[in-house]
Design a protein around this motif. Sequence first.
Motif, short mmCIF file in Angstrom:
data_model
loop_
_atom_site.label_atom_id
_atom_site.label_comp_id
_atom_site.label_asym_id
_atom_site.label_seq_id
_atom_site.Cartn_x
_atom_site.Cartn_y
_atom_site.Cartn_z
N PHE A 17 23.68 -12.26 -9.70
CA PHE A 17 24.33 -13.23 -10.61
C PHE A 17 25.41 -12.52 -11.31
N PRO A 18 26.43 -13.32 -11.58
CA PRO A 18 27.60 -12.85 -12.08
C PRO A 18 27.90 -12.92 -13.51
N VAL A 19 28.23 -11.87 -14.17
CA VAL A 19 28.12 -11.60 -15.61
C VAL A 19 29.95 -11.54 -16.05
N ALA A 20 30.07 -11.95 -17.27
CA ALA A 20 31.16 -11.81 -17.71
C ALA A 20 31.36 -10.67 -18.92
N VAL A 21 32.09 -9.74 -19.17
CA VAL A 21 32.23 -8.82 -20.02
C VAL A 21 33.53 -8.99 -20.73
#
Length: 830
Positions: free
Chosen positions: A427-431
């Motif tokens: 699943f995509p994460v944003a940092v």
Amino acid sequence: MRNGIKREDIELLAPAGNWDCLKAAVANGANAIFFGVEKFNARARAENFHMADLPEIMSYLHMYGVKGFLTFNILVFENELKDAQELIDACINAGVDAVIVQDLGLVKLIREMSPDFPIHGSTQMTITSPEAVEFTKPFDIERVVLGRENSLKEIRKIGEKAKLPMEVFVHGALCVSYSGQCLTSEMWGGRSANRGECAQACRLPYDLMVDGVQKEMGNIAYLLSPKDLAALELVPELIEAGVTSFKIEGRLKTPEYVANVVSKYRAAIDRYFDGIDTPPAEQEIRELQQSFSRGFTHGFLEGTNNKTLVDGSFPKSRGVFLGTVKKKMTNALLVEVTSPVKRGDGIVFDAGDPTQKEEGGRIYDILSRSKKVEGEVAKGLFEIVMGRNDVNLKRINVGDRVWKTSDPELDKRLRKTFETEKPYHTFPVAVHASGKLGEKLKLTWVDLQAQHAVSIQSEIPLEQALKRPLTHELLHDQLGRLGGTLFHLNAADLTIELEGELILPVSELNRLRREAAEQLLYLRSKPPVYQHRHVDVYADVQVKKQVEQPLLTALCRSMEQLEAAAQTDVDFLYADFEFVKQYPDAVKLAHKYGKKIGIATMRIHMPDENGVLALISKAKPDAILVRNTGALYYYLSRKNEIDIPLIGDFSLNIANHKAVELFLESGLERVTPSYDLNIQQMVDLLERSDAAHMELVIHQHMPMFHTEHCVYCTFLSEGTDHTNCGTPCETSRVSLKDRVGFSHPVRVDTGCRNTVYNAIDQSGAEYLREFRALQVGSYRIEFLEEEPARVKEVISLYRQALRGEVSGTHVWRTLKATNQLGVTRGQLSK
């Protein structure tokens, strides 16, 4: 989004009978899983999970963003309510996303325990109309699973009127009987369909008897065994009809089956939202057939077609039709092949005689003009050489159909989808990285799918970079090393807010990445929190009311029976006729003899059948015998204009005192317990209920199957449904003769639905003394085909028994009835 519908609004719901099936479903794109534990679910024969597994199951599913629904879709008996409470406690604590419930008494208990724990109305509730959906709304039922008999047109209408999320079966085995309304399995085999133990009596052979004479049917013996539902081609229509959950049947199936079916429906749903309007490929259909198929049908989704629902020549999975035997050879069979086949595939030879043992085995070689063929063949004449000693060639005949029953290569490919140590999905994460010289690096991580966020700081401050500063590329390279976790970081989802050229040790970046992934995983796996109260399940037990003189009522199915009953000292009459136009005359006849009369609704309520309910009330009966929650809601919502007493029948499936209370509080004056209760269970129920407002059916022919599938239309007509069948039911009487030799009558109701009644009538007269002591308010006798003289004899005997003039044993022995109440005799504690 397409046509105003969002992709995320559509749920693909998969079955899981064990951990491998659960993993297969997750790996192949299911949004939700339904599963059962060791008791209280409608697949008692499945491997099932255990109550202690619930926290682990839910943590695993939530980790992948998949919901988990526990099946509690059976009737709950009085002595099981505390165990039911224990399981609901465990579900609430483990964060189960919903329970799928049949028993409205259990719904009442759950709402006492928790006002916000999600409940789904099982297809076992027999919800088939907007009114039936409306009846569930006061109990905050989150969604309903519609009956498999509803068409696309009806599904759309229910959605538009009731405005509640709808779950619909799209693939798997079809029950010939309405779910929640089949009593055959327990009556004949001691295994109740309403208790998760269905013995599949519909899959047995029957002879068709027409006016007492057996009709020659050739190789058609399985008259009630439907093909399997396969609605893959109808996915676009189902979405546009308002279906929000696509349910796949199969908690008794293999993980390969689950992987196969889930992946096919996942692809079809995705094609719809990707704007790809091509139908499923032939290979997809074949692979679905290969995993399990008794032949595919759209069921009732496109309307009733009695000619296509049942094949009749076999009751079990066949797989893919491969071809026909054209010639017998010394060591091989010449087969005209019409579907792909290869060495190692399993096949069976079908002679069209369901009573004979079939020959089958694995293919050893495929030859063309006596030369070995490598790989797969798809069409043409080929010599099939079977494995040594697999088949007796002498028992195979020219013309036999050949079915491909297994495909090891397909199974191997399907297993690979879930037999892996790697994560099934990431699943995509944003940092977002921020900081300045001398301060700690702050990283904010966001799980973009689950919408969880965590903030983490470095343990050491940022320093001035002499070389290789923390650029976007370097940070993405280090923080994006998420292999083996459930997350991935796209370059576009990394933002940086750093002052100057700064540096931090790679080891510290790795620690920050690992800690963030662990925290996000914990948040994914964390169970939802519901309101939770402890309740005493028996705190609401009713104080007994004394019944001086109970009612004796009689249900009649013809005017002749009604007139005979009206001439006795019976207290109340019911009319349950095939033709609604007879009801006004029935009321007049009863009133002529000074008797009160109730009219029975149909057992099923479909959209657009309110006209029948209106005609019943227009006949001005003294009561209405209500057989479904749709009809109940219809009359309750019109109480100001239709002020007629309502009596609940057995088909409301009342099995515990909480269900009794729920229906009495809803507005019924009397209720009839479910036929699933045996003697001891009935006593347990009566001891804790307001028995004065209960009516026991004490004598009857048990209504076994209740089905949309019309035997008359299928086998005695050229038509396909009630609009063009020519109504053979009006000129002939049909029964189904079982293997033991009993002929079970088949009768038709106003909606052209069939009920198969047990051949022998049964009596609960043996227990009248116990029931009188428990203050039961009313006893009912039901007639089927009895002549007027028999009607009078039966009523007279039961009246004598109620007065204590004869014993219950005398009653059932005189009538030559079976000594049994409900579908199982059970034992009565003394």
